[in-house]
Design a protein around this motif. Structure first.
Motif, PDB file in Angstrom:
ATOM      1  N   GLY A  97       0.858  -1.262  -0.024  1.00  0.00           N
ATOM      2  CA  GLY A  97      -0.309  -0.449  -0.124  1.00  0.00           C
ATOM      3  C   GLY A  97       1.334   1.410  -0.300  1.00  0.00           C
ATOM      4  O   GLY A  97       2.399   1.466   0.234  1.00  0.00           O
ATOM      5  N   TRP A  98       0.159   2.234  -0.130  1.00  0.00           N
ATOM      6  CA  TRP A  98       0.881   3.695  -0.144  1.00  0.00           C
ATOM      7  C   TRP A  98       0.595   4.357   1.061  1.00  0.00           C
ATOM      8  O   TRP A  98      -0.701   4.238   1.753  1.00  0.00           O
ATOM      9  N   GLY A  99       0.746   5.510   1.561  1.00  0.00           N
ATOM     10  CA  GLY A  99       1.149   5.584   2.643  1.00  0.00           C
ATOM     11  C   GLY A  99       1.564   6.236   4.001  1.00  0.00           C
ATOM     12  O   GLY A  99       2.457   6.335   3.541  1.00  0.00           O
ATOM     13  N   ASP A 100       1.295   6.881   5.234  1.00  0.00           N
ATOM     14  CA  ASP A 100       1.986   6.626   6.355  1.00  0.00           C
ATOM     15  C   ASP A 100       1.826   5.377   7.280  1.00  0.00           C
ATOM     16  O   ASP A 100       0.955   4.744   6.775  1.00  0.00           O
ATOM     17  N   ALA A 101       1.829   5.810   8.581  1.00  0.00           N
ATOM     18  CA  ALA A 101       2.441   5.217   9.651  1.00  0.00           C
ATOM     19  C   ALA A 101       0.954   5.073   9.969  1.00  0.00           C
ATOM     20  O   ALA A 101       0.400   4.303  10.743  1.00  0.00           O
ATOM     21  N   ARG A 102       0.297   6.424   9.369  1.00  0.00           N
ATOM     22  CA  ARG A 102      -1.444   6.328  10.574  1.00  0.00           C
ATOM     23  C   ARG A 102      -2.975   6.063   9.468  1.00  0.00           C
ATOM     24  O   ARG A 102      -3.870   5.078   9.833  1.00  0.00           O
ATOM     25  N   LYS A 103      -2.298   5.454   7.529  1.00  0.00           N
ATOM     26  CA  LYS A 103      -2.731   5.173   7.177  1.00  0.00           C
ATOM     27  C   LYS A 103      -2.246   5.033   6.184  1.00  0.00           C
ATOM     28  O   LYS A 103      -0.923   5.281   5.038  1.00  0.00           O
ATOM     29  N   LEU A 104      -2.440   3.099   5.421  1.00  0.00           N
ATOM     30  CA  LEU A 104      -2.368   2.437   4.591  1.00  0.00           C
ATOM     31  C   LEU A 104      -3.366   2.789   3.530  1.00  0.00           C
ATOM     32  O   LEU A 104      -4.257   1.858   3.904  1.00  0.00           O
ATOM     33  N   THR A 105      -3.898   2.259   2.037  1.00  0.00           N
ATOM     34  CA  THR A 105      -3.498   2.596   1.452  1.00  0.00           C
ATOM     35  C   THR A 105      -3.504   1.214   0.067  1.00  0.00           C
ATOM     36  O   THR A 105      -2.585   2.253   0.000  1.00  0.00           O
ATOM     37  N   GLY A 106      -4.609   0.042  -0.183  1.00  0.00           N
ATOM     38  CA  GLY A 106      -3.965  -0.269  -1.411  1.00  0.00           C
ATOM     39  C   GLY A 106      -4.904  -1.223  -2.187  1.00  0.00           C
ATOM     40  O   GLY A 106      -5.892  -0.416  -1.806  1.00  0.00           O
ATOM     41  N   GLN A 107      -4.172  -1.746  -3.155  1.00  0.00           N
ATOM     42  CA  GLN A 107      -5.979  -2.763  -4.592  1.00  0.00           C
ATOM     43  C   GLN A 107      -6.590  -3.722  -3.671  1.00  0.00           C
ATOM     44  O   GLN A 107      -5.718  -4.410  -3.059  1.00  0.00           O
ATOM     45  N   ALA A 108      -7.874  -3.713  -3.581  1.00  0.00           N
ATOM     46  CA  ALA A 108      -8.568  -4.506  -2.659  1.00  0.00           C
ATOM     47  C   ALA A 108      -8.578  -5.641  -3.825  1.00  0.00           C
ATOM     48  O   ALA A 108      -8.331  -6.926  -2.831  1.00  0.00           O
ATOM     49  N   GLY A 109      -8.581  -5.298  -5.124  1.00  0.00           N
ATOM     50  CA  GLY A 109      -8.082  -7.021  -5.968  1.00  0.00           C
ATOM     51  C   GLY A 109      -7.230  -7.796  -5.679  1.00  0.00           C
ATOM     52  O   GLY A 109      -7.655  -8.780  -6.169  1.00  0.00           O
ATOM     53  N   LYS A 110      -6.331  -7.477  -4.831  1.00  0.00           N
ATOM     54  CA  LYS A 110      -5.396  -8.455  -4.684  1.00  0.00           C
ATOM     55  C   LYS A 110      -5.467  -9.600  -3.388  1.00  0.00           C
ATOM     56  O   LYS A 110      -4.883 -10.971  -4.012  1.00  0.00           O
ATOM     57  N   LEU A 111      -6.859  -9.186  -2.937  1.00  0.00           N
ATOM     58  CA  LEU A 111      -7.158 -10.704  -2.220  1.00  0.00           C
ATOM     59  C   LEU A 111      -7.942 -11.399  -3.267  1.00  0.00           C
ATOM     60  O   LEU A 111      -8.754 -11.119  -4.124  1.00  0.00           O
TER      61      LEU A 111
END
Length: 229
Positions: free
Chosen positions: A140-154
């Motif tokens: 994911g991308w973000g910082d120590a408090r928030k990470l966002t990534g692709q849900a389709g990886k599941l």
């Protein structure tokens, strides 16, 4: 003010031939009925329609969700569902199960978002786990408090809603997990794509010549979706 007898047509509705205006209204009425004809949905479409109805009828009752009404067409759109809200302290390895109702609507959303502390700490790892030991490392991308990534990886297995989980390894805190869609998930199910174009027209027999050694495509599409037709 000028009044017209009930048997006479005012100038703006008069036509050269009697009955022509009535015929026009009849044609318009037939066209309107044809356009309002209910599409007979195949089983796959019925399942998709029920899944979308479940998303808007049940999910907001169970989890915090962000739903807004579009200004142009006034349709409802769902932008976010927060399905995990706890203070999870991870020191080592910890796994949480993904609820079956969330898996059922998972594919509607583009991204998954984690909120917490020390999420991007070196050595930490998040893995999306599906049944059958199918694992996908979350990047994911973000910082120590928030990470966002692709849900389709599941990896979602068709027809199976249970047995999915998220594995955390390292030292971090997780407070929230959400699914989101930047453009929003529309509440309107488009039945027209499951119908047959020109179904209201009579069937005519035609003769065609096939060339098996050649590949034909229509707007880049060379395969007929069998699940739809």
């Amino acid at each position: 003010m000028r009044l017209y007898p009930f048997f006479a047509s005012p100038p703006f509705l008069q036509t050269e031939r009697p009955g022509r205006f009535i015929l026009l209204l009849g044609i318009m009425g037939i066209s309107l009925v044809s356009s309002m004809e209910v599409v007979k949905l195949p089983p796959e479409a019925k399942r998709e329609k029920a899944r979308l109805e479940f998303l808007f009828a049940e999910i907001p009752q169970r989890y915090p969700a962000v739903i807004r009404k579009q200004v142009n067409n006034m349709e409802l759109r769902m932008y976010r569902v927060t399905w995990f809200q706890k203070r999870l302290q991870v020191s080592g390895t910890h796994r949480i199960a993904i609820p079956a109702d969330i898996i059922r609507v998972w594919s509607y959303f583009k991204t998954i978002e984690f909120r917490g502390e020390n999420l991007n700490r070196p050595g930490n790892k998040i893995v999306l786990c599906a049944p059958g030991k199918k694992r996908s490392t979350f990047w994911g991308w973000g910082d120590a408090r928030k990470l966002t990534g692709q849900a389709g990886k599941l990896h979602i297995i068709a027809g199976r809603d249970s047995g999915y989980s998220i594995e955390f390894s390292g030292k971090m805190s997780v407070f929230e997990i959400s699914l989101s869609s930047p453009a929003g998930v529309s509440s309107v199910f488009d039945e027209s794509i499951w119908g047959t174009l020109g179904a209201e027209q009579p069937v005519r027999e035609v003769r065609i010549r096939l060339h098996p050694q050649r590949i034909r495509a229509l707007a880049g599409i060379a395969r007929v979706p069998r699940e739809r037709y």
